[in-house]
Motif scaffolding. Structure first.
Motif, PDB file in Angstrom:
ATOM      1  N   ASN A   1       0.833  -1.201   0.000  1.00  0.00           N
ATOM      2  CA  ASN A   1       0.000   0.000   0.000  1.00  0.00           C
ATOM      3  C   ASN A   1       0.867   1.250   0.000  1.00  0.00           C
ATOM      4  O   ASN A   1       1.844   1.343   0.760  1.00  0.00           O
ATOM      5  CB  ASN A   1      -0.906   0.035   1.237  1.00  0.00           C
ATOM      6  CG  ASN A   1      -1.887  -1.104   1.262  1.00  0.00           C
ATOM      7  OD1 ASN A   1      -2.341  -1.571   0.218  1.00  0.00           O
ATOM      8  ND2 ASN A   1      -2.214  -1.583   2.450  1.00  0.00           N
TER       9      ASN A   1
ATOM     10  N   ALA B   1      -0.444   9.303  -1.127  1.00  0.00           N
ATOM     11  CA  ALA B   1      -1.029   9.254  -2.470  1.00  0.00           C
ATOM     12  C   ALA B   1      -0.315  10.239  -3.391  1.00  0.00           C
ATOM     13  O   ALA B   1      -0.832  11.312  -3.724  1.00  0.00           O
ATOM     14  CB  ALA B   1      -2.524   9.566  -2.400  1.00  0.00           C
TER      15      ALA B   1
ATOM     16  N   GLU C   1      -3.345   3.513  -5.290  1.00  0.00           N
ATOM     17  CA  GLU C   1      -3.673   3.126  -3.915  1.00  0.00           C
ATOM     18  C   GLU C   1      -2.804   1.965  -3.421  1.00  0.00           C
ATOM     19  O   GLU C   1      -2.330   1.979  -2.303  1.00  0.00           O
ATOM     20  CB  GLU C   1      -5.147   2.712  -3.822  1.00  0.00           C
ATOM     21  CG  GLU C   1      -6.125   3.862  -3.973  1.00  0.00           C
ATOM     22  CD  GLU C   1      -6.310   4.633  -2.693  1.00  0.00           C
ATOM     23  OE1 GLU C   1      -6.324   4.011  -1.614  1.00  0.00           O
ATOM     24  OE2 GLU C   1      -6.430   5.865  -2.760  1.00  0.00           O
TER      25      GLU C   1
ATOM     26  N   VAL D   1      -7.563   4.670  -8.105  1.00  0.00           N
ATOM     27  CA  VAL D   1      -8.934   5.114  -7.832  1.00  0.00           C
ATOM     28  C   VAL D   1      -9.205   6.423  -8.558  1.00  0.00           C
ATOM     29  O   VAL D   1      -8.362   7.337  -8.547  1.00  0.00           O
ATOM     30  CB  VAL D   1      -9.152   5.311  -6.314  1.00  0.00           C
ATOM     31  CG1 VAL D   1     -10.567   5.816  -6.026  1.00  0.00           C
ATOM     32  CG2 VAL D   1      -8.910   4.003  -5.575  1.00  0.00           C
TER      33      VAL D   1
ATOM     34  N   HIS E   1     -12.832   9.309  -2.673  1.00  0.00           N
ATOM     35  CA  HIS E   1     -11.879   9.354  -1.561  1.00  0.00           C
ATOM     36  C   HIS E   1     -11.063   8.071  -1.458  1.00  0.00           C
ATOM     37  O   HIS E   1      -9.865   8.103  -1.175  1.00  0.00           O
ATOM     38  CB  HIS E   1     -12.619   9.598  -0.245  1.00  0.00           C
ATOM     39  CG  HIS E   1     -11.736   9.612   0.966  1.00  0.00           C
ATOM     40  ND1 HIS E   1     -10.810  10.600   1.193  1.00  0.00           N
ATOM     41  CD2 HIS E   1     -11.622   8.733   2.004  1.00  0.00           C
ATOM     42  CE1 HIS E   1     -10.162  10.346   2.319  1.00  0.00           C
ATOM     43  NE2 HIS E   1     -10.635   9.213   2.830  1.00  0.00           N
ATOM     44  N   ASP E   2     -11.733   6.924  -1.681  1.00  0.00           N
ATOM     45  CA  ASP E   2     -11.022   5.657  -1.550  1.00  0.00           C
ATOM     46  C   ASP E   2     -11.684   4.600  -2.421  1.00  0.00           C
ATOM     47  O   ASP E   2     -12.670   4.869  -3.118  1.00  0.00           O
ATOM     48  CB  ASP E   2     -10.960   5.208  -0.083  1.00  0.00           C
ATOM     49  CG  ASP E   2     -12.339   5.117   0.563  1.00  0.00           C
ATOM     50  OD1 ASP E   2     -13.325   4.825  -0.148  1.00  0.00           O
ATOM     51  OD2 ASP E   2     -12.440   5.323   1.785  1.00  0.00           O
TER      52      ASP E   2
END
Length: 525
Positions: free
Chosen positions: A339, A343, A359, A392, A397-398
């Motif tokens: 991960n 970002a 992401e 994304v 947002h996610d």
């Protein structure tokens, strides 16, 4: 007297605007009612596979719902509405912030289409009838006051399908006033209508009234269980007429979520009576996650000769891929996943509809000692390893927010081939795993993604629309599969083979899925 005033306030609130809006064109409601263009409008489409479990959505405390009382049944020109003479029914618990009292309930249906009529939908599927039980905070005496607050109202929604007779509807279906501004009386219990539903299983989201003025003041609860009503009971609603003597179709189209989350009171495994998914029971994914049997699933077998050329699909522009970045690495039981800790990296162009922010990335491989673990195939050929970099859409947002949008994710796929030379950048994280079969996690890993994927020598890629390759299999992915494989040494591949989950060696590739008429494009660079 106060109870009567509350009912009149709610009924007249709808009547005030009855001449200025209709269901002929709900898209024009926003011209006269500004909230109808708001960003938390209702109804919405509910996707059970992406609804997030919330342990705060506990059992409701309902008082008076099972008590028989007198109702005034009105046809207000837009719906059939039942107003109780006494407002003694209350609801609390269920994740609500306070106690709410029932002020009315009404229905939504189609006058002709037996497959439509409900306002909310489940995975784009409608039901012929939906009831809304409207409640406002018990502290308020005026519905107009409740509409000033984002949580002023709490509405319960229940779906109906054709089936056995509904005890409550049977009490008044034949007495519903077909002509507008008419009314009649009935004695019944609200539980006679909705009591067959398991009221511990429900969805929750923040929304609005589904009619003008579309006030964004509603905590919505939509129950999982679908109630039944007889064919004649549902047909009775299709005889109801508006002020122009036309039969009524009174369902508003579903509205965009705009980043809102939908929660559920039930864990997925409990609702579907299935265990946590694994690659040993891929055949059961369909039963546990309905989208896994969709029409645009991934991975696929790419046939080079059948790929189309689209001049609009050009090179993808990589942003900050050439910078050294920090990652958190974990064996999540399904894959080795890294991960991004910040970002910073993103992609654009390549005919993508927006900028997409990176992401995470993860890998797919077969069980120990095999060279055919990729998910995608080219001309029926598998590769020993496949890497997916998940991006994304920047408007979300996610990942969770993006799964209801067919353009929500952009995933880059990189295939690997065995080489005498190792992938040097890959060694920077594989060194923490080598010789450690029970590897779990490692923080603060520094990598240069451009070097990992050999960015300067990528070459052409294939483009198609698909899904996540793991549950919930959301059909939200723009896939870009690079044609030329990246090098990896056999020793590096053996590190992936060494990884275990529940004391078993991981093998984590899903078989290729049917194309179902989809096209694959080859980007010419």
């Amino acid at each position: 007297m106060n109870f009567v005033l509350i009912t009149l306030a709610l009924t007249c609130f709808v009547c005030v605007h009855s001449a200025s809006w209709s269901y002929d064109d709900p898209n024009k409601w926003g011209d006269n009612f500004a909230d109808c263009k708001g960003n938390r409008q209702s109804p919405v489409d509910i996707n059970p596979t992406t609804a997030m479990f919330n342990d705060g959505l506990v059992k409701f405390v309902l008082n008076g719902f099972d008590s028989k009382m007198q109702y005034n049944i009105t046809n207000n020109g837009h719906t059939i509405q039942l107003n109780p003479f006494k407002h003694t029914m209350t609801a609390s618990g269920g994740g609500l912030p306070t106690t709410y009292k029932v002020v009315q309930f009404h229905f939504h249906w189609s006058d002709s289409d037996t497959k439509k009529g409900s306002e909310h939908t489940i995975k784009s599927s409608s039901y012929p009838l939906e009831i809304h039980v409207v409640q406002m905070k018990a502290a308020y005496s005026d519905i107009k006051e409740a509409l000033k607050h984002s949580d002023g109202l709490a509405v319960f929604g229940f779906f109906f399908k054709e089936g056995a007779s509904n005890k409550g509807l049977a009490e008044f279906a034949s007495r519903m006033p077909e002509d507008p501004k008419s009314s009649s009386l009935v004695m019944l219990s609200l539980m006679d209508i909705v009591g067959m539903a398991d009221m511990t299983k429900y969805y929750r989201y923040e929304g609005s009234l589904t009619t003008p003025p579309c006030s964004q003041a509603v905590i919505w609860t939509v129950f999982h269980d679908v109630l039944t009503a007889s064919k004649s009971e549902i047909a009775a609603f299709r005889k109801i007429k508006d002020q122009h003597n036309k039969t009524i179709s009174n369902y508003r189209p579903v509205q965009p979520l705009n980043g809102r989350k939908i929660y559920t009171s039930v864990r997925s495994s409990e609702e579907h009576d299935c265990k946590h998914w694994t690659y040993d029971d891929i055949i059961n994914w369909n039963h546990c996650y309905s989208e896994c049997q969709g029409k645009v699933q991934s991975p696929i077998n790419i046939l080079e000769g059948a790929a189309n050329t689209d001049t609009k699909i050009g090179p993808i522009h990589f942003i900050a891929y050439d910078k050294v970045q920090e990652f958190y690495m974990k064996n999540n039981g399904h894959s080795l996943q890294l991960n991004f800790k910040r970002a910073n990296s993103s992609i654009m162009d390549g005919n993508l509809p927006n900028v997409y922010k990176a992401e995470q990335f993860h890998f797919h491989w077969d069980a120990k000692d095999t060279l055919s673990g990729s998910e995608h195939q080219i001309n029926g050929k598998s590769f020993p390893l496949e890497m997916h970099i998940v991006h994304v859409n920047a408007k979300y947002h996610d990942i969770g927010d993006s799964l209801n949008d067919t353009n929500g994710l952009a995933v880059l796929s990189f295939l690997f081939k065995i080489s005498h030379e190792p992938n040097l950048e890959m060694n920077k994280f594989l060194k923490y795993i080598n010789g450690t079969e029970d590897f779990k996690e490692k923080d603060d890993i520094s990598l240069n993604l451009a070097k990992l994927i050999d960015l300067n020598n990528l070459g052409p890629y294939y483009r198609y629309k698909g899904s996540l390759t793991t549950p919930p299999c959301s059909e939200a992915v723009i896939w870009s599969v690079y044609k030329s494989p990246i090098k990896i040494s056999i020793d590096q591949l053996k590190v992936f083979w060494s990884l275990k989950s529940e004391n078993k060696h991981l093998h984590n590739f899903r078989p290729t899925q049917k194309m179902n008429g989809r096209l694959v494009y080859l980007a010419r660079l």
